[in-house]
Design a protein around this motif. Structure first.
Motif, mmCIF file in Angstrom:
data_model
loop_
_atom_site.group_PDB
_atom_site.id
_atom_site.type_symbol
_atom_site.label_atom_id
_atom_site.label_comp_id
_atom_site.label_asym_id
_atom_site.label_seq_id
_atom_site.Cartn_x
_atom_site.Cartn_y
_atom_site.Cartn_z
ATOM 1 N N GLN A 149 0.861 -1.180 0.000
ATOM 2 C CA GLN A 149 0.000 0.000 0.000
ATOM 3 C C GLN A 149 0.897 1.229 0.000
ATOM 4 O O GLN A 149 1.592 1.501 0.975
ATOM 5 C CB GLN A 149 -0.889 -0.014 1.246
ATOM 6 C CG GLN A 149 -2.023 0.962 1.201
ATOM 7 C CD GLN A 149 -3.149 0.484 0.302
ATOM 8 O OE1 GLN A 149 -3.454 -0.692 0.242
ATOM 9 N NE2 GLN A 149 -3.766 1.407 -0.400
ATOM 10 N N THR A 171 -4.831 5.332 -1.463
ATOM 11 C CA THR A 171 -5.541 4.803 -2.629
ATOM 12 C C THR A 171 -4.654 4.016 -3.589
ATOM 13 O O THR A 171 -5.159 3.301 -4.438
ATOM 14 C CB THR A 171 -6.206 5.950 -3.417
ATOM 15 O OG1 THR A 171 -5.204 6.880 -3.813
ATOM 16 C CG2 THR A 171 -7.264 6.647 -2.588
ATOM 17 N N ASP A 172 -3.332 4.162 -3.488
ATOM 18 C CA ASP A 172 -2.420 3.506 -4.434
ATOM 19 C C ASP A 172 -1.850 2.222 -3.851
ATOM 20 O O ASP A 172 -1.356 2.213 -2.716
ATOM 21 C CB ASP A 172 -1.268 4.436 -4.812
ATOM 22 C CG ASP A 172 -1.731 5.653 -5.586
ATOM 23 O OD1 ASP A 172 -2.791 5.571 -6.225
ATOM 24 O OD2 ASP A 172 -1.031 6.674 -5.554
ATOM 25 N N ARG A 173 -1.890 1.158 -4.661
ATOM 26 C CA ARG A 173 -1.408 -0.145 -4.230
ATOM 27 C C ARG A 173 -0.695 -0.825 -5.392
ATOM 28 O O ARG A 173 -1.080 -0.674 -6.547
ATOM 29 C CB ARG A 173 -2.594 -0.997 -3.774
ATOM 30 C CG ARG A 173 -2.228 -2.370 -3.274
ATOM 31 C CD ARG A 173 -3.465 -3.030 -2.648
ATOM 32 N NE ARG A 173 -3.209 -4.378 -2.246
ATOM 33 C CZ ARG A 173 -2.569 -4.741 -1.132
ATOM 34 N NH1 ARG A 173 -2.124 -3.829 -0.329
ATOM 35 N NH2 ARG A 173 -2.387 -5.997 -0.840
ATOM 36 N N TRP A 203 -2.621 -0.302 -8.839
ATOM 37 C CA TRP A 203 -4.031 -0.011 -8.578
ATOM 38 C C TRP A 203 -4.171 1.368 -7.963
ATOM 39 O O TRP A 203 -3.341 1.791 -7.164
ATOM 40 C CB TRP A 203 -4.613 -1.046 -7.622
ATOM 41 C CG TRP A 203 -4.729 -2.414 -8.217
ATOM 42 C CD1 TRP A 203 -3.736 -3.342 -8.326
ATOM 43 C CD2 TRP A 203 -5.887 -2.984 -8.799
ATOM 44 N NE1 TRP A 203 -4.223 -4.467 -8.939
ATOM 45 C CE2 TRP A 203 -5.543 -4.283 -9.238
ATOM 46 C CE3 TRP A 203 -7.182 -2.525 -8.988
ATOM 47 C CZ2 TRP A 203 -6.450 -5.122 -9.852
ATOM 48 C CZ3 TRP A 203 -8.099 -3.382 -9.593
ATOM 49 C CH2 TRP A 203 -7.731 -4.658 -10.022
ATOM 50 N N ASN A 204 -5.246 2.057 -8.336
ATOM 51 C CA ASN A 204 -5.597 3.328 -7.741
ATOM 52 C C ASN A 204 -7.085 3.300 -7.444
ATOM 53 O O ASN A 204 -7.902 3.191 -8.366
ATOM 54 C CB ASN A 204 -5.259 4.501 -8.669
ATOM 55 C CG ASN A 204 -5.664 5.820 -8.065
ATOM 56 O OD1 ASN A 204 -6.822 6.207 -8.160
ATOM 57 N ND2 ASN A 204 -4.728 6.492 -7.430
ATOM 58 N N ASP A 205 -7.390 3.374 -6.160
ATOM 59 C CA ASP A 205 -8.787 3.404 -5.732
ATOM 60 C C ASP A 205 -9.609 2.281 -6.379
ATOM 61 O O ASP A 205 -10.649 2.516 -6.988
ATOM 62 C CB ASP A 205 -9.392 4.774 -6.032
ATOM 63 C CG ASP A 205 -10.636 5.034 -5.206
ATOM 64 O OD1 ASP A 205 -10.788 4.416 -4.137
ATOM 65 O OD2 ASP A 205 -11.456 5.852 -5.646
ATOM 66 N N ARG A 206 -9.096 1.069 -6.290
ATOM 67 C CA ARG A 206 -9.761 -0.155 -6.790
ATOM 68 C C ARG A 206 -9.857 -0.232 -8.316
ATOM 69 O O ARG A 206 -10.622 -1.021 -8.861
ATOM 70 C CB ARG A 206 -11.142 -0.320 -6.164
ATOM 71 C CG ARG A 206 -11.091 -0.472 -4.672
ATOM 72 C CD ARG A 206 -12.457 -0.735 -4.114
ATOM 73 N NE ARG A 206 -12.368 -0.790 -2.665
ATOM 74 C CZ ARG A 206 -13.385 -0.660 -1.867
ATOM 75 N NH1 ARG A 206 -14.577 -0.466 -2.360
ATOM 76 N NH2 ARG A 206 -13.231 -0.729 -0.577
ATOM 77 N N THR A 207 -9.103 0.603 -9.012
ATOM 78 C CA THR A 207 -9.088 0.573 -10.475
ATOM 79 C C THR A 207 -7.687 0.207 -10.941
ATOM 80 O O THR A 207 -6.713 0.842 -10.542
ATOM 81 C CB THR A 207 -9.481 1.953 -11.050
ATOM 82 O OG1 THR A 207 -10.762 2.319 -10.551
ATOM 83 C CG2 THR A 207 -9.511 1.920 -12.564
ATOM 84 N N LEU A 208 -7.596 -0.813 -11.790
ATOM 85 C CA LEU A 208 -6.312 -1.222 -12.331
ATOM 86 C C LEU A 208 -5.802 -0.148 -13.282
ATOM 87 O O LEU A 208 -6.440 0.177 -14.272
ATOM 88 C CB LEU A 208 -6.446 -2.565 -13.063
ATOM 89 C CG LEU A 208 -5.175 -3.144 -13.674
ATOM 90 C CD1 LEU A 208 -4.135 -3.429 -12.596
ATOM 91 C CD2 LEU A 208 -5.497 -4.415 -14.441
#
Length: 110
Positions: free
Chosen positions: A53, A57-59, A84-89
């Motif tokens: 993490q 929001t970034d992972r 990933w950013n806020d659950r968006t690939l």
């Protein structure tokens, strides 16, 4: 009568000193990502992901895919990195790394 007089005296001091400790500065996100790749390639079996993490929001997720021994005798692994950013690939890349003679994984293609 307090059965734990030392604990009563030390607990406020412990809380006070713990609150005053300054955390070490955060690593550069790219360094953190490289550390994650090293750790995952060294410890995880193929198909077992490891994540990091970076912000709220970034992972980053790294998943080893395949392991083999090269013609030069080095172990190599292909792996997938997902940002990933806020659950968006945001990005998905495939790369190959080989372990050098010092045990460090070096990305040889991406």
């Amino acid at each position: 009568m307090n059965r734990y007089p030392v604990l009563t005296l030390l607990l406020p001091f412990t809380l006070l000193t713990t609150a005053c400790v300054t955390p070490s500065p955060a690593q550069d996100p790219e360094q953190e990502k490289q550390s994650l790749i090293q750790n995952v390639l060294e410890k995880n079996v193929s198909g077992q992901s490891g994540g990091l993490q970076l912000t709220n929001t970034d992972r980053v997720i790294v998943t080893p895919v395949k392991t083999w021994k090269s013609v030069t005798g080095h172990f190599c692994r292909s792996y997938i990195t997902e940002a990933w950013n806020d659950r968006t690939l945001q990005a998905k890349t495939t790369a190959t790394a080989c372990r050098n003679k010092h045990g460090k994984w070096i990305t040889v293609s991406s």
